[in-house]
Motif scaffolding. Structure first.
Motif: not given
Ligand SMILES: NC(=O)C1=CN([C@@H]2O[C@H](COP(=O)(O)OP(=O)(O)OC[C@H]3O[C@@H](n4cnc5c(N)ncnc54)[C@H](OP(=O)(O)O)[C@@H]3O)[C@@H](O)[C@H]2O)C=CC1
Ligand SMILES: O=C(O)C1=N[C@H](C(=O)O)C[C@H](O)C1
Length: 268
Positions: A122-136
């Motif tokens: 779940v932490v990995a999913f959270q991190a993925m969403m944070e990365m998507m928001a930061e990049n796109f």
């Protein structure tokens, strides 16, 4: 959850359970009482004695780390208690005034790890969403978001994990407020609508994030459904080990979250 975390500590590598648990109860109700964590008797600590007991435990265990899974109403007071005593802590409890929590802890200079979810994937999913928001940023502008979360009926607040993910969705361009998160707390609905197994009604975390394009032709759905609490217990052990290492190294950064633990490759 405190019990599940203590069980994981008892069975975890490189950590030791200090057999005391602070409660929200008055001393007259806790005095002399113990609860069993596997075969280990754990002493209940009443409200009036918690400062003295924690100070004594800190003296006896210089590398003591407190683990907090309590209630949103206790979050800010407990953080002030731990920081005033200079005891590092892992805070898994959600809710309370999060901005004040961060300000108080950062200002105190006490080492802490604060995260609404300790489960590795779940932490990995959270991190993925944070990365998507930061990049796109703005990638989902114009889309409509619905968020549904189901937890045991005793959970008083909106999921802290859902709030963190919503923060990323907002940066992705979605016009959505955390007050719009649909909380499912009725056991009948949890089984019929969410598909929660009956055996998991006392402990589960089902989250669905659904996005639809303006004209309705494109749909996205992200879902994480957790039955039971063992993944949070295991993550709590990882968090304690990570924080202990930072303290030992005298790290400059003092306040962390679980994404820091994951990035450090410190989650089993
Ligand atoms: N970060 C993560 O991975 C996870 C976080 N959580 C979060 O952890 C929190 C606890 O969840 P859960 O265990 O299910 O909740 P429960 O309601 O089952 O347990 C909370 C406990 O906190 C105790 N408590 C209340 N006030 C205080 C206080 N001032 N000091 C010490 N203890 C107190 C209560 O015990 P009593 O009053 O008897 O003393 C109660 O047993 C929630 O915010 C939840 O969202 C849950 C799962 C995973
Ligand atoms: O109360 C729970 O159970 C959980 N709480 C956390 C949250 O509020 O997001 C984490 C997980 O959903 C389980």
């Amino acid at each position: 959850m405190g019990h599940a975390a203590a069980e994981a500590v008892v069975h975890g590598r490189g950590v030791q359970l200090v057999p005391y648990t602070v409660t929200g109860e008055p001393l007259e109700k806790t005095k002399g009482n113990v609860v069993g964590v596997s075969a280990v008797p754990v002493n209940l600590v009443g409200n009036e004695e918690k400062e003295d007991v924690l100070l004594k435990l800190k003296d006896d265990n210089p590398s003591l780390i407190i683990v907090d899974f309590t209630l949103p109403s206790a979050v800010n007071g407990n953080a002030l208690l731990y920081t005033s005593l200079g005891i590092p802590f892992v805070m898994g409890t959600t809710g309370g005034d999060r901005q004040k929590l961060m300000e108080d802890v950062v200002q105190s200079g006490v080492y802490a790890l604060i995260a609404p979810n300790m489960g590795k994937q779940v932490v990995a999913f959270q991190a993925m969403m944070e990365m998507m928001a930061e990049n796109f940023p703005g990638a989902f502008s114009g889309y409509t978001l619905t968020v549904t979360e189901s937890h045991q009926k005793t959970k008083v607040d909106t999921s802290g994990t859902a709030k963190a993910v919503v923060d990323s969705f907002q940066r992705l361009g979605l016009d959505f407020d955390v007050s719009q998160v649909e909380k499912v707390r009725d056991p009948g609905e949890q089984v019929s609508k969410m598909g929660v197994p009956e055996g998991a009604l006392a402990g589960h975390a089902f989250h669905t994030y659904h996005l639809v394009s303006p004209e309705g032709s494109v749909n996205f759905e992200f879902q994480h459904n957790v039955v039971g609490r063992s993944i949070y217990g295991e993550g709590t052990v990882d968090a304690c080990r990570f924080l202990a290492k930072k303290i030992q190294d005298g790290a400059e950064q003092r306040v962390y979250d679980m994404v820091d633990v994951l990035r450090a490759g410190a989650m089993r």
